[in-house]
Motif scaffolding. Structure first.
Motif, PDB file in Angstrom:
ATOM      1  N   UNK A   1     -18.119  63.553  -6.294  1.00  0.00           N
ATOM      2  CA  UNK A   1     -19.725  62.914  -7.964  1.00  0.00           C
ATOM      3  C   UNK A   1     -19.134  64.309  -8.734  1.00  0.00           C
ATOM      4  N   UNK A   2     -18.793  64.908  -8.486  1.00  0.00           N
ATOM      5  CA  UNK A   2     -18.902  66.337  -9.386  1.00  0.00           C
ATOM      6  C   UNK A   2     -17.714  65.569 -10.243  1.00  0.00           C
ATOM      7  N   UNK A   3     -16.243  64.526 -10.285  1.00  0.00           N
ATOM      8  CA  UNK A   3     -15.760  63.773 -10.820  1.00  0.00           C
ATOM      9  C   UNK A   3     -15.894  62.920 -11.939  1.00  0.00           C
ATOM     10  N   UNK A   4     -16.899  62.208 -12.026  1.00  0.00           N
ATOM     11  CA  UNK A   4     -18.010  61.077 -11.459  1.00  0.00           C
ATOM     12  C   UNK A   4     -18.554  61.071 -12.922  1.00  0.00           C
ATOM     13  N   UNK A   5     -19.676  62.294 -12.456  1.00  0.00           N
ATOM     14  CA  UNK A   5     -20.513  62.944 -13.310  1.00  0.00           C
ATOM     15  C   UNK A   5     -19.698  63.797 -14.161  1.00  0.00           C
ATOM     16  N   UNK A   6     -18.993  64.158 -14.904  1.00  0.00           N
ATOM     17  CA  UNK A   6     -18.385  65.375 -15.563  1.00  0.00           C
ATOM     18  C   UNK A   6     -17.646  64.135 -16.801  1.00  0.00           C
ATOM     19  N   UNK A   7     -17.789  64.900 -17.846  1.00  0.00           N
ATOM     20  CA  UNK A   7     -17.332  64.105 -19.227  1.00  0.00           C
ATOM     21  C   UNK A   7     -15.831  64.334 -18.740  1.00  0.00           C
ATOM     22  N   UNK A   8     -14.700  63.495 -19.925  1.00  0.00           N
ATOM     23  CA  UNK A   8     -13.810  63.538 -19.798  1.00  0.00           C
ATOM     24  C   UNK A   8     -13.122  65.179 -20.896  1.00  0.00           C
ATOM     25  N   UNK A   9     -11.978  65.775 -19.915  1.00  0.00           N
ATOM     26  CA  UNK A   9     -11.645  66.572 -20.656  1.00  0.00           C
ATOM     27  C   UNK A   9     -12.711  68.234 -19.950  1.00  0.00           C
ATOM     28  N   UNK A  10     -13.236  67.842 -18.865  1.00  0.00           N
ATOM     29  CA  UNK A  10     -14.318  68.921 -17.774  1.00  0.00           C
ATOM     30  C   UNK A  10     -13.318  69.587 -16.842  1.00  0.00           C
ATOM     31  N   UNK A  11     -14.106  69.947 -16.434  1.00  0.00           N
ATOM     32  CA  UNK A  11     -13.561  70.433 -14.716  1.00  0.00           C
ATOM     33  C   UNK A  11     -14.192  70.766 -14.158  1.00  0.00           C
ATOM     34  N   UNK A  12     -13.787  70.914 -12.196  1.00  0.00           N
ATOM     35  CA  UNK A  12     -14.057  70.528 -11.062  1.00  0.00           C
ATOM     36  C   UNK A  12     -13.364  71.518 -10.351  1.00  0.00           C
ATOM     37  N   UNK A  13     -14.127  72.658  -9.611  1.00  0.00           N
ATOM     38  CA  UNK A  13     -13.470  73.613  -8.850  1.00  0.00           C
ATOM     39  C   UNK A  13     -14.073  73.729  -7.447  1.00  0.00           C
ATOM     40  N   UNK A  14     -13.410  74.300  -6.110  1.00  0.00           N
ATOM     41  CA  UNK A  14     -14.107  74.208  -5.273  1.00  0.00           C
ATOM     42  C   UNK A  14     -13.283  75.549  -5.009  1.00  0.00           C
ATOM     43  N   UNK A  15     -14.589  76.801  -4.553  1.00  0.00           N
ATOM     44  CA  UNK A  15     -14.043  77.675  -3.631  1.00  0.00           C
ATOM     45  C   UNK A  15     -14.631  77.377  -1.938  1.00  0.00           C
ATOM     46  N   UNK A  16     -14.057  78.170  -1.734  1.00  0.00           N
ATOM     47  CA  UNK A  16     -14.250  78.865  -0.175  1.00  0.00           C
ATOM     48  C   UNK A  16     -14.313  80.203   0.266  1.00  0.00           C
ATOM     49  N   UNK A  17     -15.590  80.811   0.765  1.00  0.00           N
ATOM     50  CA  UNK A  17     -15.896  82.522   0.889  1.00  0.00           C
ATOM     51  C   UNK A  17     -15.903  82.399   2.438  1.00  0.00           C
ATOM     52  N   UNK A  18     -15.779  83.550   3.072  1.00  0.00           N
ATOM     53  CA  UNK A  18     -16.122  83.898   4.302  1.00  0.00           C
ATOM     54  C   UNK A  18     -17.490  84.857   4.667  1.00  0.00           C
ATOM     55  N   UNK A  19     -18.668  84.489   4.904  1.00  0.00           N
ATOM     56  CA  UNK A  19     -19.395  85.615   4.487  1.00  0.00           C
ATOM     57  C   UNK A  19     -19.596  85.855   5.816  1.00  0.00           C
ATOM     58  N   UNK A  20     -19.931  87.201   6.227  1.00  0.00           N
ATOM     59  CA  UNK A  20     -19.749  88.283   7.373  1.00  0.00           C
ATOM     60  C   UNK A  20     -21.314  87.930   7.415  1.00  0.00           C
ATOM     61  N   UNK A  21     -22.009  88.213   8.747  1.00  0.00           N
ATOM     62  CA  UNK A  21     -23.492  88.383   8.923  1.00  0.00           C
ATOM     63  C   UNK A  21     -23.681  89.268   9.250  1.00  0.00           C
TER      64      UNK A  21
END
Length: 598
Positions: A493-513
């Protein structure tokens, strides 16, 4: 009860005292009469003896006669121990043993003289002024030749008799006092034995009146009072059983009312609100303290609601209607108004049941929109396939370039139709929870890298840069296929709705309780793009099926409108949460939190 016991004791004492007093009076009178009769007989006997020894025809002058009879009277007094009086036939005193005859008036009118002259003997009892005490008088006529020539009277003091009677009365009064004391004790004991059980029964009856049904009468006797105590105990048992049933039914009814999802309001025949459950408070926006006891038309309720109540009261018939309420929030309510009738009465009140059908109406609208969207989504590729197929059949097959172009369009539309049907089936299975999740440890860095490789071609075609930030030592326990489906849908979805030359990123983090519990640790996935963004008014609905922010743009992107709905359901299956932040023209950020370990 103590007053009753005292009155009963006094009654017993009065009865016993009156009985003893009556017997004493009777005995005293009998004794006095016996003394008097005995005295009369003795005096009469003595008089007759005196008559045989005295000559009433003594000759001489009046002075000589007076001296003679006075001397005779004094001599007779010594032997008879009584006052002796001699009288002529006309009542003149000839001699007296106690006073000079000259000082005494005529006794012709005295009661004993009159009776003696009439009946042959006379009796009288009176107070003598001359001697100062009560005397008994007995008189006998003296006859010569059938004529009364005089009277001999004997009088004796009643002091001895009176003293004897007085002693009898003293003994009687002493005995009466002793009897009163004994009667009091006996009466109190009898009264106590009578009133104590009644007092206990009264106490138990009062406790039952105060709704204390555990009290019982201790029955030790089988008399009428014992039978009354047994009846009171049986009544208490019955009342306790009935009250327990009533309280149990009341508790059940109260529990049902308090836990009902529907609101319940009861209005009495006077138009006052007499019952309101918790759901009705939430629906109407007022507490029971604010509404109970008020008339329905003074309860600050919506005009349409008040009019329905008034209409039901006037018509006395069941009314059902749907009303939109705007306070405390906008909701659609189904209102059922039912007249209440009891035996012997035509009208006793009104029962109102309120159902919040906002969610039902929303689901119906969503279902209607879903059917319309599915029909529209299916119709579009089918119409394209049918149209180009008809064109080919009409002769376009002869032109190879045109035919190839048309066949490519037919193929693309078929693929689109296939994706749509696949997504519908997938969403249906996910919603019905027919897909069991297979949890296993996932090394997230290579897993995310693989997801980006799948979408690399799509991103390259639009010159969109894909980037990731995932720690090398981070693992998660999840269903690998479903987690991949979530990430690919969001990245796509991010790629589909981002104009050409844009950027899509993903980050993953551990969230302690927050409290340090390992099972509460989470993993946060953050997918960001620099696309067209989502208006704030559309954010609450983007996870609905077939909902499109920009229908024209979505059509060009080739999406089915089901991707985000699938993502939301799969996230829920993993007991995770998904949130969205977006700004039009700047981009969107999807944040998913999932448990580290299931």
């Amino acid at each position: 009860m103590n007053m009753f016991r005292a009155r009963l004791t006094l009654i017993f004492m009065a009865l016993i005292g009156a009985s003893v007093l009556a017997v004493g009076i009777f005995m005293a009178n009998v004794l006095r009469n016996s003394y008097m009769d005995s005295l009369k007989v003795n005096m009469e006997r003595e008089l007759r003896v005196i008559m045989t020894t005295v000559n009433m025809q003594q000759s001489g002058s009046d002075q000589e006669k007076t001296a003679f009879y006075t001397k005779q009277a004094e001599l007779l007094k010594k032997s008879a121990d009584a006052r002796v009086t001699f009288l002529r036939a006309d009542g003149k005193v000839l001699g007296d043993s106690d006073r000079p005859a000259s000082e005494l008036e005529s006794h012709a009118g005295r009661e004993e003289i009159v009776q003696a002259g009439r009946e042959g003997i006379g009796y009288a009892t009176r107070y003598s002024e001359s001697v100062g005490r009560n005397l008994m008088y007995v008189a006998l006529p003296v006859q010569q030749g059938g004529d009364n020539v005089g009277y001999i009277r004997l009088s004796m003091s009643l002091t001895e008799i009176e003293n004897s009677i007085r002693n009898v009365w003293l003994v009687l009064l002493g005995g009466l006092a002793a009897v009163f004391v004994l009667a009091g004790l006996i009466s109190y004991r009898i009264a106590f034995n009578v009133t104590r059980p009644i007092e206990l029964i009264t106490s138990v009856a009062q406790q039952i009146t105060d709704m204390n049904y555990k009290y019982r009468v201790t029955v030790n006797k089988k008399d009428e009072i014992g039978q009354l105590g047994t009846a009171i105990n049986r009544m208490a048992d019955s009342l306790q059983l009935q009250m327990e049933r009533i309280l149990e039914d009341e508790s059940r009814l109260k529990s049902v009312l308090e836990n009902m999802i529907s609101g319940v309001v009861m209005i009495d025949r006077e138009g006052q609100i007499v019952l309101l459950n918790r759901s009705a408070e939430d629906i109407l926006g007022f507490s029971s303290q604010e509404l109970l006891g008020k008339r329905f038309d003074q309860a600050k309720q919506q005009y349409e609601f008040t009019q329905l109540i008034q209409e039901c009261i006037e018509s006395r018939e069941h009314i059902r209607d749907e009303v939109v309420f705007y306070f405390p929030s906008e909701r659609i309510l189904e209102i059922n108004l039912n007249p209440i009738s009891q035996s012997g009465q035509d009208w006793s009140g009104l029962l109102i049941v309120l159902h919040d059908i906002t969610a039902i109406r929303r689901l119906e609208r969503m279902r209607s929109e879903f059917v319309a969207n599915v029909s529209h989504e299916l119709k579009t590729p089918i119409a394209a396939v049918k149209g180009f197929a008809e064109t080919l059949l009409a002769g376009a097959l002869n032109d190879k370039d045109t035919a190839r172009s048309f066949l490519q369009i037919i193929f693309d539309e078929s693929e689109r139709l296939n994706r749509l049907i696949g997504d519908l089936l997938e969403l249906s299975k996910i919603e019905s929870k027919r897909i069991p999740l297979q949890f296993s440890p996932i090394h997230l860095q290579p897993f995310v890298t693989n997801c980006l490789n799948v979408l690399n071609a799509q991103a390259t075609s639009k010159d969109i840069k894909l980037s990731m930030d995932v720690p090398s030592d981070l693992f998660i326990e999840a269903d690998e296929d479903r987690l991949r489906q979530i990430l690919i849908n969001l990245l796509s979805n991010g790629i589909s709705y981002t104009p050409e030359g844009g950027q899509v990123s993903i980050s993953v983090r551990h969230v302690p309780s927050a409290d340090g519990l390992a099972e509460a640790d989470q993993v946060r996935f953050t997918i960001s793009d620099t696309g067209i963004g989502i208006p704030k008014k559309d954010i609450p609905r983007i996870f609905e099926r077939f909902y499109r922010v920009d229908k024209a743009r979505s059509r060009v992107s080739g999406g089915t409108g089901l991707g985000l709905s699938i993502v939301k359901h799969l996230t829920d299956l993993h007991k995770g949460t998904i949130r969205v932040q977006s700004e039009v023209g700047v981009g969107s950020t999807f944040r998913i939190d999932m448990p580290l370990i299931h």
